[in-house]
Design a protein around this motif. Structure first.
Motif, mmCIF file in Angstrom:
data_model
loop_
_atom_site.group_PDB
_atom_site.id
_atom_site.type_symbol
_atom_site.label_atom_id
_atom_site.label_comp_id
_atom_site.label_asym_id
_atom_site.label_seq_id
_atom_site.Cartn_x
_atom_site.Cartn_y
_atom_site.Cartn_z
ATOM 1 N N HIS A 92 0.813 -1.221 0.000
ATOM 2 C CA HIS A 92 0.000 0.000 0.000
ATOM 3 C C HIS A 92 0.843 1.267 0.000
ATOM 4 C CE1 HIS A 92 0.812 -0.487 4.328
ATOM 5 N NE2 HIS A 92 0.613 0.808 4.421
ATOM 6 N N GLU A 118 -6.407 11.065 -2.121
ATOM 7 C CA GLU A 118 -6.673 11.563 -0.762
ATOM 8 C C GLU A 118 -6.467 10.456 0.261
ATOM 9 O OE1 GLU A 118 -9.866 15.214 -1.392
ATOM 10 O OE2 GLU A 118 -10.625 13.190 -1.002
ATOM 11 N N ASN A 119 -6.923 9.252 -0.041
ATOM 12 C CA ASN A 119 -6.754 8.128 0.887
ATOM 13 C C ASN A 119 -5.280 7.799 1.084
ATOM 14 O OD1 ASN A 119 -9.500 7.883 1.218
ATOM 15 N ND2 ASN A 119 -9.748 6.219 -0.248
ATOM 16 N N ALA A 120 -4.504 7.893 0.018
ATOM 17 C CA ALA A 120 -3.069 7.624 0.129
ATOM 18 C C ALA A 120 -2.394 8.651 1.025
ATOM 19 C CB ALA A 120 -2.432 7.620 -1.256
ATOM 20 N N GLU A 144 -3.748 10.329 3.382
ATOM 21 C CA GLU A 144 -4.199 10.119 4.756
ATOM 22 C C GLU A 144 -3.553 8.883 5.371
ATOM 23 O OE1 GLU A 144 -8.371 9.350 7.219
ATOM 24 O OE2 GLU A 144 -8.425 10.003 5.138
ATOM 25 N N ARG A 145 -3.401 7.824 4.564
ATOM 26 C CA ARG A 145 -2.921 6.540 5.082
ATOM 27 C C ARG A 145 -1.401 6.513 5.250
ATOM 28 N NH1 ARG A 145 -5.062 3.823 1.369
ATOM 29 N NH2 ARG A 145 -3.216 3.421 0.104
ATOM 30 N N ASP A 181 -13.630 8.970 -7.907
ATOM 31 C CA ASP A 181 -12.796 7.887 -7.393
ATOM 32 C C ASP A 181 -11.314 8.199 -7.519
ATOM 33 O OD1 ASP A 181 -14.870 6.361 -6.534
ATOM 34 O OD2 ASP A 181 -14.757 4.842 -8.108
ATOM 35 N N LYS A 216 -10.434 10.257 -4.604
ATOM 36 C CA LYS A 216 -10.436 9.443 -3.384
ATOM 37 C C LYS A 216 -9.157 8.619 -3.248
ATOM 38 C CE LYS A 216 -15.467 8.896 -2.888
ATOM 39 N NZ LYS A 216 -16.597 7.939 -3.016
ATOM 40 N N VAL A 217 -8.680 8.080 -4.375
ATOM 41 C CA VAL A 217 -7.466 7.263 -4.354
ATOM 42 C C VAL A 217 -6.293 8.070 -3.807
ATOM 43 C CG1 VAL A 217 -5.714 6.154 -5.817
ATOM 44 C CG2 VAL A 217 -8.138 5.650 -6.172
ATOM 45 N N THR A 238 -0.223 4.010 -6.962
ATOM 46 C CA THR A 238 -1.353 4.803 -6.469
ATOM 47 C C THR A 238 -1.612 6.008 -7.368
ATOM 48 O OG1 THR A 238 -0.902 4.134 -4.181
ATOM 49 C CG2 THR A 238 -2.230 6.114 -4.505
#
Length: 378
Positions: A295, A322-324, A326-327, A316, A319-320, A301
């Motif tokens: 990940h 932004e999620n990266a 954040e994570r 989407d 989101k991909v 990503t």
């Protein structure tokens, strides 16, 4: 927004700190237990650099110099190396150049162990950190003096190869490995510069030269494939990428990549071929395999998000990314990725300025000192 921009820069040659940190093969380190035994407060200086606290590095160097904490010649050179690296990271290239100019000749006797026999008994050779030599070659390019920088890079390559010959003659195994890695690093720097100026034939010749000595370097073969794609040789690129897959299946890769990194490289290469054919659905599938396996694969990503954008799925794709962020912010906080995310905001939202401002404020809190905040275009 270039879907290959992160991919083509993903070849991990040598990190800044690997170039700078005191090597186990350095004669100084063999008799000391900690970095602080080698040089005053070196451990904390290196920790600041690893965390990207480059302004603090500069402050620490200035403090050490003002308080005369640096007693030996190698102390001054070590701190100068960190200072120059920090200035370069912060894009203060004129200051970095001035600091390097203060050294005059890097091969001067002033920077040789044997010049100070009382301080360094039974030691010989240069005490100039390799990082200084590399930045000395890099700085003119950053200042717009490309030809001088290229000349210095080729001179550095000659210097490294002379060292390699010496180590080979003396049979110094560990030290030999270090200089081989430096040769590949310098050649990659030269190749990258030629590529950025679309001098593909020169870059191809350099890569083929390296591969003639090590045909199992998956990273180099990938770079060859990327160049072949850029010059329109898709079949040649496919052959190169298939060669990497063959190395993976036979377990013959040279070991510079972990098993996971090698598998992800194979999938990303397949995705690039799909991208050229505008088969974005298949490319997304390959990138998802990479992300599921690791990940923290920021290349997969970023490019997955771009493929979704090409498929007109802006929601989407945003989101991909932004999620990266954040994570895994320490990995995903990459200027190219942020530029792409901001471009997607501009396409998706009427109030994109407010959204980008929120992103910019978050970056200001978490980013290392050298992150280019202007990439948000706020």
């Amino acid at each position: 927004m270039d879907s290959e921009s992160l991919e083509s820069g993903a070849e991990a040659v040598t990190s800044d700190m690997e170039k700078l940190s005191v090597s186990a093969t350095d004669p100084l380190t063999n008799q000391f237990a900690t970095l602080n035994d080698v040089c005053p407060e070196l451990a904390s200086l290196q920790d600041l650099a690893i965390r990207g606290s480059w302004r603090s590095v500069i402050d620490k160097v200035a403090r050490a110099r003002a308080l005369s904490l640096l007693q030996n010649p190698h102390d001054h050179l070590t701190y100068l190396a960190y200072n120059v690296l920090a200035l370069t990271k912060l894009r203060r290239f004129n200051e970095a150049s001035a600091e390097l100019d203060s050294m005059e000749d890097l091969n001067s006797s002033h920077y040789k162990y044997e010049t100070y026999p009382k301080i360094y008994p039974n030691r010989s050779g240069s005490m100039v950190p390799f990082c200084i030599r590399w930045i000395h070659a890099l700085i003119p390019i950053k200042l717009g003096q490309r030809q001088e920088g290229i000349d210095r890079l080729y001179s550095l390559l000659d210097f490294v190869r002379e060292k390699l010959k010496e180590k080979e003659m003396n049979g110094l195994g560990v030290s030999l490995d270090v200089w081989r890695k430096r040769e590949v690093f310098v050649m990659n720097s030269i190749i990258g510069n030629h590529l950025s100026n679309k001098e593909f034939s020169i870059a191809l010749n350099l890569i083929k030269d390296l591969l003639s000595r090590d045909s199992s370097d998956a990273t180099l073969i990938s770079k060859l494939g990327y160049i072949q794609m850029q010059i329109g040789d898709l079949e040649g690129a496919k052959t190169s990428f298939n060669q990497i897959e063959g190395l993976m299946k036979e377990g013959k890769s040279n070991g510079s990549l972990s098993e996971t990194e090698l598998k992800n490289l194979v999938n990303r290469n397949k995705a690039l071929v799909y991208l050229v054919g505008k088969d974005y659905v298949s490319a997304v599938r390959e990138y998802e395999v990479c992300i599921e396996r690791d990940h923290t694969d920021v290349v997969a990503t970023n490019n997955k998000a771009l493929c979704l954008m090409y498929l007109r799925d802006l929601s989407d794709s945003i989101k991909v990314l932004e999620n990266a962020l954040e994570r895994v912010p320490t990995v995903a906080l990459n200027e190219t990725l942020v530029v792409n995310l901001c471009s997607m905001y501009e396409l998706a939202y009427v109030n994109h300025s407010d959204v980008k401002k929120t992103l910019s404020n978050w970056i200001a809190r978490v980013a290392p000192d050298d992150f280019d905040a202007t990439c948000t275009r706020t």
